[in-house]
Design an enzyme around this catalytic site. Sequence first.
Site, PDB file in Angstrom:
ATOM      1  N   LYS A   1       3.713   1.917   2.226  1.00 59.60           N
ATOM      2  CA  LYS A   1       4.285   2.349   3.505  1.00 59.60           C
ATOM      3  C   LYS A   1       5.756   2.720   3.346  1.00 59.60           C
ATOM      4  O   LYS A   1       6.188   3.784   3.785  1.00 59.60           O
ATOM      5  CB  LYS A   1       4.126   1.234   4.550  1.00 59.60           C
TER       6      LYS A   1
ATOM      7  N   HIS B   1     -20.689 -22.717 -17.525  1.00 55.77           N
ATOM      8  CA  HIS B   1     -20.366 -22.349 -16.146  1.00 55.77           C
ATOM      9  C   HIS B   1     -20.266 -20.827 -15.995  1.00 55.77           C
ATOM     10  O   HIS B   1     -20.900 -20.246 -15.113  1.00 55.77           O
ATOM     11  CB  HIS B   1     -19.041 -23.032 -15.747  1.00 55.77           C
ATOM     12  N   GLU B   2     -19.513 -20.214 -16.894  1.00 52.84           N
ATOM     13  CA  GLU B   2     -19.325 -18.755 -16.776  1.00 52.84           C
ATOM     14  C   GLU B   2     -20.622 -18.002 -17.031  1.00 52.84           C
ATOM     15  O   GLU B   2     -20.930 -17.027 -16.350  1.00 52.84           O
ATOM     16  CB  GLU B   2     -18.226 -18.267 -17.730  1.00 52.84           C
TER      17      GLU B   2
ATOM     18  N   ASP C   1     -15.078 -21.207  -6.552  1.00 54.08           N
ATOM     19  CA  ASP C   1     -16.374 -20.620  -6.181  1.00 54.08           C
ATOM     20  C   ASP C   1     -16.796 -21.126  -4.811  1.00 54.08           C
ATOM     21  O   ASP C   1     -17.270 -20.367  -3.967  1.00 54.08           O
ATOM     22  CB  ASP C   1     -17.449 -21.024  -7.200  1.00 54.08           C
TER      23      ASP C   1
ATOM     24  N   THR D   1       0.813  -1.211   0.000  1.00 54.83           N
ATOM     25  CA  THR D   1       0.000   0.000   0.000  1.00 54.83           C
ATOM     26  C   THR D   1       0.847   1.262   0.000  1.00 54.83           C
ATOM     27  O   THR D   1       0.316   2.360   0.012  1.00 54.83           O
ATOM     28  CB  THR D   1      -0.953   0.034   1.206  1.00 54.83           C
TER      29      THR D   1
HETATM   30  P1  ADP Z   1       4.565  -1.498   1.441  1.00 58.61           P
HETATM   31  O1  ADP Z   1       5.839  -1.017   2.042  1.00 58.61           O
HETATM   32  O2  ADP Z   1       3.337  -0.891   2.041  1.00 58.61           O
HETATM   33  O3  ADP Z   1       4.441  -2.981   1.364  1.00 58.61           O
HETATM   34  P2  ADP Z   1       5.654  -0.259  -0.862  1.00 58.61           P
HETATM   35  O4  ADP Z   1       5.843   1.103  -0.336  1.00 58.61           O
HETATM   36  O5  ADP Z   1       6.857  -1.106  -0.913  1.00 58.61           O
HETATM   37  O6  ADP Z   1       4.526  -1.016  -0.061  1.00 58.61           O
HETATM   38  O7  ADP Z   1       4.981  -0.164  -2.284  1.00 58.61           O
HETATM   39  C1  ADP Z   1       5.399  -0.920  -3.358  1.00 58.61           C
HETATM   40  C2  ADP Z   1       5.259  -0.157  -4.634  1.00 58.61           C
HETATM   41  O8  ADP Z   1       3.890   0.036  -4.967  1.00 58.61           O
HETATM   42  C3  ADP Z   1       5.829   1.233  -4.570  1.00 58.61           C
HETATM   43  O9  ADP Z   1       7.183   1.237  -4.879  1.00 58.61           O
HETATM   44  C4  ADP Z   1       5.019   1.970  -5.608  1.00 58.61           C
HETATM   45  O10 ADP Z   1       5.545   1.760  -6.898  1.00 58.61           O
HETATM   46  C5  ADP Z   1       3.679   1.294  -5.552  1.00 58.61           C
HETATM   47  N1  ADP Z   1       2.739   2.051  -4.734  1.00 58.61           N
HETATM   48  C6  ADP Z   1       2.142   1.610  -3.606  1.00 58.61           C
HETATM   49  N2  ADP Z   1       1.310   2.530  -3.110  1.00 58.61           N
HETATM   50  C7  ADP Z   1       1.390   3.601  -3.916  1.00 58.61           C
HETATM   51  C8  ADP Z   1       0.762   4.900  -3.928  1.00 58.61           C
HETATM   52  N3  ADP Z   1      -0.122   5.266  -2.995  1.00 58.61           N
HETATM   53  N4  ADP Z   1       1.090   5.736  -4.921  1.00 58.61           N
HETATM   54  C9  ADP Z   1       1.964   5.374  -5.874  1.00 58.61           C
HETATM   55  N5  ADP Z   1       2.583   4.182  -5.917  1.00 58.61           N
HETATM   56  C10 ADP Z   1       2.300   3.286  -4.959  1.00 58.61           C
HETATM   57 ZN    ZN Z   2     -17.039 -20.358 -11.323  1.00 57.75          ZN
END
Ligand code: ADP
Ligand code: ZN
Length: 624
Positions: A230, A447-448, A524, A228
């Site tokens: 961090k 199925h789909e 599923d 995300t």
């Molecule tokens: P974490 O440390 O939370 O696991 P990272 O900071 O290592 O995640 O994120 C991995 C990559 O994902 C980053 O280098 C970037 O390229 C991309 N990324 C993640 N979040 C963002 C964001 N909010 N904006 C832009 N790029 C992001």
């Molecule tokens: Zn299915």
Amino acid sequence: MADDKNKNNRKWNVNLNNENPDKRRTTAYYLLMALSVLMFLNYFVLPSYMNRSVEEVTYSTFLNQVSTGDVSEVKLEETQITFVATDDAGDKQVYITGLIDDPTLVTRLEEADVTFSKDIPTEASPILSILVSWVLPLLLFWGLGSLLGKQMAKRMGGGAGGALSFGKSNAKVYVKAGDSKTFKDVAGQDEAKEALSEVVDYLHQPKKYQDIGAKNPKGILLVGPPGTGKTLLARAVAGEADVPFFSISGSEFVEMFVGRGAAKVRDLFKEANEKAPCIVFIDEIDTIGKKRDNGSFGGGNDEREQTLNQLLAEMDGFEANKGIILLAATNRPESLDAALLRPGRFDRRVPVELPDLAGREAILKVHATNYKMDPSINYNTIARATSGASGAELANIINEGGLRAVREGRNAVTQSDLEESVETVIAGYQRKNAVISPKEKEIVSYHEIGHALVAAKQTESAPVHKITIIPRTSGALGYTMQIEEGEKSLMTKQELFNKIVTLAGGRAAEEIVFGSITTGASNDIEQMTRMARAMITRYGMSDTFDMMQIETQTNKYLGGDTSMNVSAGMAEQVDREVLDIIKQAHEKAIAILNENSEKLHELSHHLLVEETITGAEFMKILGE
Ligand code: ADP
Ligand code: ZN
Ligand code: MG
């Protein structure tokens, strides 16, 4: 991205250890090793090798042979007598025997007419011989030893420095790194950015805060699922703040020797103290900050505990207004030791959550700036199709799109490249030439369409965006993509149930059309069971259990492990309720498909021919 021409952007990436691999030194080590091998051969192997054909005999045998005239040549050496004699077979053979103080020997030899000589004692200087036999081997062993030590230290993650620098921290200092990130590189995450910009502001003008008497927070914990951003946020803080930035990963503290990790922590803070005001960032702090469990077998991990204790002690040790700010990141906050989270330590938490629709669109756009993109790309559509994706996954989608554009010989990334890579990243690569029998393909089509039709015929369920029967490497033979129309944070009981019915639709179609069932529904089944279970155990959506929490999610971000809080009898009741929901959903799916069996056949045939149909085509055939 980074502008190389900009001189001010010089990269200052100093490593505290001053670790610079010296090539010449390595060569010297290799030479030393070669020498030592030679010496070893010389001292131990070669002599015995050469002596292989030499036979040792007793002194009396020797005298006997001299008297019988077998001996032709004798060499008196310092410690032994080497002589050549003809053996029983008549061959000349080298013998040795011990040297005995025998005054008659010379006369005997003369009588037997043997040529004899005595070795001249080696005139080597005593210094040289001491050098050769003592100093050189010692040198060699020292060389070998330190070489091995270095390699071991490297392998144990201790970095460089060899045996003498045990306990040096590996923290890297970034002072305005050239490729440094800024808050602009972090899309979305506005709350996190706001919380962190306060820290940056404090470091820029501490006086403003001190005048009021406000202390800066000592420790800030970035908490959120993997990918995300961090780590990215922390690096952005480094880029924004004009202060030294020490960055170290929690796993780098984990050492083989007890006490070494603690020494690293001490070293890190000593360094930080000298450079204050500064920021210290500990990534993945859970590796050292895990809960200390008391009565564990074997006394637990002493090393980790010592490291954690040292960290706690250091955190208490520094004054809040000295200007050291601690940042840490984790995706398992619940596993952190409570002591770490006490006031005065990591008392501020900054959540870094998965991006919402707007956030996803922004992240896609940020990453797209590094690629040549077709101007007509609609990032919103992509963002809608990637609900639940992390920033890292979105970055990956853009990159996959770029790779695909190159593969297809385009000079810019197009919408379809991105749409394709959504599926690649989320559902695995397409296996276009995988062999599937026509019968299997037919089953997958039904199925789909079963999923899609059930979804379409229920109110409050996300519209179908795309249906495909092109298999992916993830193992799925087909894929029905639904896209929510808005961003959803809350789901009603009805919506959840409808989702389960939709999941049951695939298997239901197989039953209705073929009268037999396949293994194709396993995913599923897994999903619908998990959802039905959550409805009862966590969302309070059953009449029997009302608002009782039956399961606790122990790990919210990774895997979502759960633990049961109820007695065995009640657990049985829970299972019955889960089964009830699943049965109801299955029956409803069958009913919907039976009512629409004509459309089921028509759509399935269409999909079988086309392999992929869009949501619009689907709705057109459906006549809605
Ligand atoms: P974490 O440390 O939370 O696991 P990272 O900071 O290592 O995640 O994120 C991995 C990559 O994902 C980053 O280098 C970037 O390229 C991309 N990324 C993640 N979040 C963002 C964001 N909010 N904006 C832009 N790029 C992001
Ligand atoms: Zn299915
Ligand atoms: Mg990280």
